[in-house]
Design a protein around this motif. Structure first.
Motif, PDB file in Angstrom:
ATOM      1  N   ASP A  57       0.816  -1.217   0.000  1.00  0.00           N
ATOM      2  CA  ASP A  57       0.000   0.000   0.000  1.00  0.00           C
ATOM      3  C   ASP A  57       0.848   1.265   0.000  1.00  0.00           C
ATOM      4  O   ASP A  57       0.643   2.183   0.782  1.00  0.00           O
ATOM      5  N   LEU A  58       1.817   1.270  -0.911  1.00  0.00           N
ATOM      6  CA  LEU A  58       2.691   2.411  -1.092  1.00  0.00           C
ATOM      7  C   LEU A  58       2.284   3.196  -2.330  1.00  0.00           C
ATOM      8  O   LEU A  58       1.560   2.692  -3.190  1.00  0.00           O
ATOM      9  N   LEU A  59       2.792   4.403  -2.426  1.00  0.00           N
ATOM     10  CA  LEU A  59       2.675   5.210  -3.637  1.00  0.00           C
ATOM     11  C   LEU A  59       4.069   5.590  -4.089  1.00  0.00           C
ATOM     12  O   LEU A  59       4.948   5.860  -3.264  1.00  0.00           O
ATOM     13  N   LEU A  60       4.248   5.613  -5.392  1.00  0.00           N
ATOM     14  CA  LEU A  60       5.461   6.159  -5.980  1.00  0.00           C
ATOM     15  C   LEU A  60       5.076   7.511  -6.567  1.00  0.00           C
ATOM     16  O   LEU A  60       4.317   7.587  -7.531  1.00  0.00           O
ATOM     17  N   LEU A  61       5.565   8.564  -5.953  1.00  0.00           N
ATOM     18  CA  LEU A  61       5.280   9.912  -6.417  1.00  0.00           C
ATOM     19  C   LEU A  61       6.373  10.354  -7.371  1.00  0.00           C
ATOM     20  O   LEU A  61       7.563  10.238  -7.051  1.00  0.00           O
ATOM     21  N   ALA A  62       5.982  10.851  -8.535  1.00  0.00           N
ATOM     22  CA  ALA A  62       6.925  11.484  -9.451  1.00  0.00           C
ATOM     23  C   ALA A  62       6.867  12.975  -9.152  1.00  0.00           C
ATOM     24  O   ALA A  62       5.794  13.582  -9.178  1.00  0.00           O
ATOM     25  N   VAL A  63       8.013  13.556  -8.849  1.00  0.00           N
ATOM     26  CA  VAL A  63       8.085  14.944  -8.395  1.00  0.00           C
ATOM     27  C   VAL A  63       8.801  15.795  -9.443  1.00  0.00           C
ATOM     28  O   VAL A  63       9.921  15.472  -9.859  1.00  0.00           O
ATOM     29  N   ASP A  64       8.146  16.871  -9.854  1.00  0.00           N
ATOM     30  CA  ASP A  64       8.727  17.829 -10.794  1.00  0.00           C
ATOM     31  C   ASP A  64       9.701  18.722 -10.028  1.00  0.00           C
ATOM     32  O   ASP A  64       9.288  19.610  -9.284  1.00  0.00           O
ATOM     33  N   LEU A  65      10.985  18.473 -10.190  1.00  0.00           N
ATOM     34  CA  LEU A  65      11.999  19.211  -9.445  1.00  0.00           C
ATOM     35  C   LEU A  65      12.102  20.665  -9.888  1.00  0.00           C
ATOM     36  O   LEU A  65      12.407  21.540  -9.069  1.00  0.00           O
ATOM     37  N   VAL A  66      11.841  20.924 -11.145  1.00  0.00           N
ATOM     38  CA  VAL A  66      11.938  22.295 -11.656  1.00  0.00           C
ATOM     39  C   VAL A  66      10.982  23.212 -10.902  1.00  0.00           C
ATOM     40  O   VAL A  66      11.335  24.336 -10.543  1.00  0.00           O
ATOM     41  N   SER A  67       9.778  22.717 -10.626  1.00  0.00           N
ATOM     42  CA  SER A  67       8.783  23.548  -9.949  1.00  0.00           C
ATOM     43  C   SER A  67       9.179  23.879  -8.507  1.00  0.00           C
ATOM     44  O   SER A  67       8.665  24.834  -7.928  1.00  0.00           O
ATOM     45  N   LEU A  68      10.104  23.104  -7.943  1.00  0.00           N
ATOM     46  CA  LEU A  68      10.531  23.329  -6.563  1.00  0.00           C
ATOM     47  C   LEU A  68      11.724  24.276  -6.454  1.00  0.00           C
ATOM     48  O   LEU A  68      12.071  24.723  -5.361  1.00  0.00           O
ATOM     49  N   GLY A  69      12.360  24.546  -7.575  1.00  0.00           N
ATOM     50  CA  GLY A  69      13.452  25.518  -7.608  1.00  0.00           C
ATOM     51  C   GLY A  69      14.581  25.203  -6.654  1.00  0.00           C
ATOM     52  O   GLY A  69      15.038  24.064  -6.536  1.00  0.00           O
ATOM     53  N   SER A  70      15.008  26.225  -5.926  1.00  0.00           N
ATOM     54  CA  SER A  70      16.181  26.101  -5.057  1.00  0.00           C
ATOM     55  C   SER A  70      15.922  25.286  -3.791  1.00  0.00           C
ATOM     56  O   SER A  70      16.857  25.036  -3.019  1.00  0.00           O
ATOM     57  N   ALA A  71      14.685  24.849  -3.564  1.00  0.00           N
ATOM     58  CA  ALA A  71      14.400  23.987  -2.410  1.00  0.00           C
ATOM     59  C   ALA A  71      15.033  22.609  -2.583  1.00  0.00           C
ATOM     60  O   ALA A  71      15.201  21.872  -1.612  1.00  0.00           O
TER      61      ALA A  71
END
Length: 117
Positions: A57-71
């Motif tokens: 019961d896990l999720l694999l999240l694909a994360v857009d790194l560009v939208s997060l910028g310098s974080a």
């Protein structure tokens, strides 16, 4: 690094509960370390094997790194491999997909949709 996408393995209930209240602040391990751990495509399978084997019961999240910028900061970890870390929270708007999966005892990713990685 120039990768535009990284991945977060997370318990479905943890993600759904957290995101209903606002941005995801991270797992207990993330909170203890002071950043949200992500994996690149090249390190995802080893992360799953090492930390998530036998979990369901896990999720694999694909994360857009560009939208997060310098974080996002790429930092060395296992054997010098670079991992993206989010210093801050993860807003749902930065998640481009969430796929249901299980990680078997050997660390193999088994997706609910039957497709591969």
């Amino acid at each position: 690094m120039t990768d535009r996408v990284a991945y977060k393995l997370v318990a479905r209930k943890e993600w759904e509960t957290a995101i209903a209240a606002g941005p995801y602040g991270g797992s207990a391990v993330d909170l203890a370390d002071g950043y949200i751990h992500l994996s690149g495509a090249d390190t995802l399978l080893e992360t799953a094997r090492k930390y998530y084997a036998g979990q369901t019961d896990l999720l694999l999240l694909a994360v857009d790194l560009v939208s997060l910028g310098s974080a996002v900061v790429w930092e060395p970890s296992r054997g010098g491999a670079l991992f993206p870390h989010i210093y801050g929270s993860l807003p749902a708007s930065a998640v481009t997909s969430a796929r249901s999966l299980t990680v078997d005892d050997a660390g193999t990713l088994i997706f609910g949709d039957g497709a591969g990685l």
